[in-house]
Design an enzyme around this catalytic site. Structure first.
Site, short mmCIF file in Angstrom:
data_model
loop_
_atom_site.label_atom_id
_atom_site.label_comp_id
_atom_site.label_asym_id
_atom_site.label_seq_id
_atom_site.Cartn_x
_atom_site.Cartn_y
_atom_site.Cartn_z
CG ASP A 214 -2.12 0.89 1.07
OD1 ASP A 214 -3.14 0.49 0.50
OD2 ASP A 214 -2.02 2.03 1.54
CE1 TYR A 350 -5.72 6.62 -0.60
CE2 TYR A 350 -5.02 7.03 1.66
CZ TYR A 350 -5.46 6.15 0.68
OH TYR A 350 -5.62 4.83 0.97
CG HIS A 407 -4.31 -4.21 0.68
ND1 HIS A 407 -3.65 -3.75 -0.43
CD2 HIS A 407 -4.37 -3.14 1.54
CE1 HIS A 407 -3.32 -2.48 -0.27
NE2 HIS A 407 -3.75 -2.08 0.91
#
Length: 431
Positions: A214, A350, A407
């Site tokens: 990630d 982000y 994940h």
């Protein structure tokens, strides 16, 4: 409304917004703060009981929406499932258990590039252990790696050999966990990568390796592009491998073009489905992180829904991550976000990294010359094909499909994760 690949990021977890001295309510340090910024200070968590009591009060006051109008998760996390989680959070969950577990580990804080960075540092008892920095993502945190510390640092007790040992460094990305929250723009993956190199060198290491999934993959990519002295190689569980010519058709939801292999076609379909149906959260965080933060900072149940949905979707758990990660462990992670009030700051990472995490062009992977290893987990958002991986990373030397996991590789399958790192980094120990 579809979210474009160019504005989706997949990742993150971060920390307290208050300066160090005020932050002392969350951890114990030596009496004096009048030390050099390069000092590495012991860190102990001590959340005031009033904050834990307030959390339970707010959970009890939750106003839930009405039930979804479908019989599956296509409208989001189902009401009954979230109610069950939140009910336990408010009545049965005990933060102090995690606090005790973390405080039994060697935790520290140090000042780098204007911010206090909190981290766990566990040295192996084995000689010649390889220093390893592990970087988490979103909606995870450093807690993702806790159960992997034992297998990584003490391989003999977990089916490995003494020469498999690692010294483990687990920092919290600025804006996640107990690291300090940035007050200025610019804390993007490149800047975090530079801070990680400073951290490793400050701990006295001259050679090391980096691993991440990630956000951790993006940061490890950045570190490899910078290629600081002593970085032997990186390991990724979510590599950036989408060929540039496929970015637009994937984003448009076009059918897979002819000529793709089976692995490539599967990856194409998985990515097209993800960006077409499941990536709206990223569009919110990369374009409006502050607005998203108001929701995540004010309502613990909203925070739980936002994080839990992705933990459920991205883990290999058939949408019941409690069966793989554990209910308390999931709530440990959610509670960490709540107590550190990092809903907004984690979202801003982000915004800082507005490139797509999967596109090899955007991530400039072809500039990387540091050795690269990739482990593909079967329930990752997409399974990076070996052909795409080789094209994206010219220095790829290890590619392997793990037998199980998703994940959150280390969180879900710490033993499998450890075995992948042992195999991936074994050739680099000779350098």
């Amino acid at each position: 409304m579809k979210t474009t690949l160019s504005i989706i990021l997949l990742a993150a977890t971060y920390a307290l917004s208050i300066p160090t001295i005020v932050n002392a309510q969350y951890y114990e340090t030596p009496a004096s703060f009048s030390t050099l910024n390069k000092e590495i200070r012991p860190f102990k968590i001590n959340i005031p009981q009033a904050k834990l009591d307030q959390l339970k009060e707010r959970i009890a006051q939750t106003r839930f929406p009405d039930r979804e109008t479908v019989k599956d998760e296509s409208q989001g996390i189902q009401l009954a499932q979230l109610k069950d989680l939140v009910s336990y959070w408010g009545t049965g969950y005990d933060w102090r258990k995690l606090e005790k577990k973390l405080n039994a580990l060697p935790q520290y804080v140090t000042h780098i590039d204007g911010l206090d960075i909190q981290f766990i540092h566990v040295r192996s008892k084995e000689t010649n252990a390889l220093p390893l920095i592990l970087t988490h993502g979103w909606p995870g945190s450093p807690l993702e790696f806790i159960d992997a510390i034992g297998p990584l640092t003490d391989p003999v007790s977990y089916g490995g050999k003494a020469e498999d040992a690692f010294d483990v460094i687990i920092p919290a990305i600025p804006g996640y966990g107990f690291s300090e929250i940035p007050k200025e723009i610019g804390w993007n993956p490149d800047r975090v990568a530079k801070a990680w190199n400073v951290l490793v060198k400050r701990l006295g290491y001259t050679k090391y390796v980096s691993e991440g999934g990630d956000h951790g993959s993006v940061i490890s990519d950045a570190l490899a592009r910078q290629a600081p002295s002593g970085l032997l190689g990186i390991h990724l569980t979510m590599p950036a491998t989408i060929p540039s010519e496929l970015v637009k058709p994937i984003n448009a939801g076009d059918p897979a073009p002819a000529g793709l292999s089976e692995d490539e076609r599967n990856a194409y379909v998985a990515l097209s489905t993800f960006f077409g149906k499941n990536a709206a959260y990223g569009g919110m965080m990369v374009t409006r992180p502050q607005t998203t933060g108001y929701l995540l900072s004010d309502s613990p149940s909203a925070l739980a829904a936002f994080l839990y949905e992705k933990i459920a979707e991205w883990s290999e758990s058939d949408l019941h991550p409690e069966n793989v990660i554990g209910r308390d462990a999931i709530l440990d992670d959610i509670t960490l976000y709540w107590l550190t009030n990092t809903g907004a700051s984690s979202s801003r990472f982000y915004w800082e990294n507005s490139n797509n995490n999967f596109s090899s062009d955007h991530q400039k992977t072809k500039d990387i010359r540091v050795p690269v290893a990739i482990s593909v987990f079967p329930h990752e958002i997409y399974q990076a094909p070996e052909s795409w991986s080789k094209a994206a990373y010219p220095s790829l030397y290890y590619y392997h499909k793990a037998p199980k996991g998703g994940h959150f590789a280390a969180w879900e399958q710490p033993q499998v994760f450890t075995e992948e790192l042992r195999a991936a980094f074994k050739p680099l120990r000779l350098h």
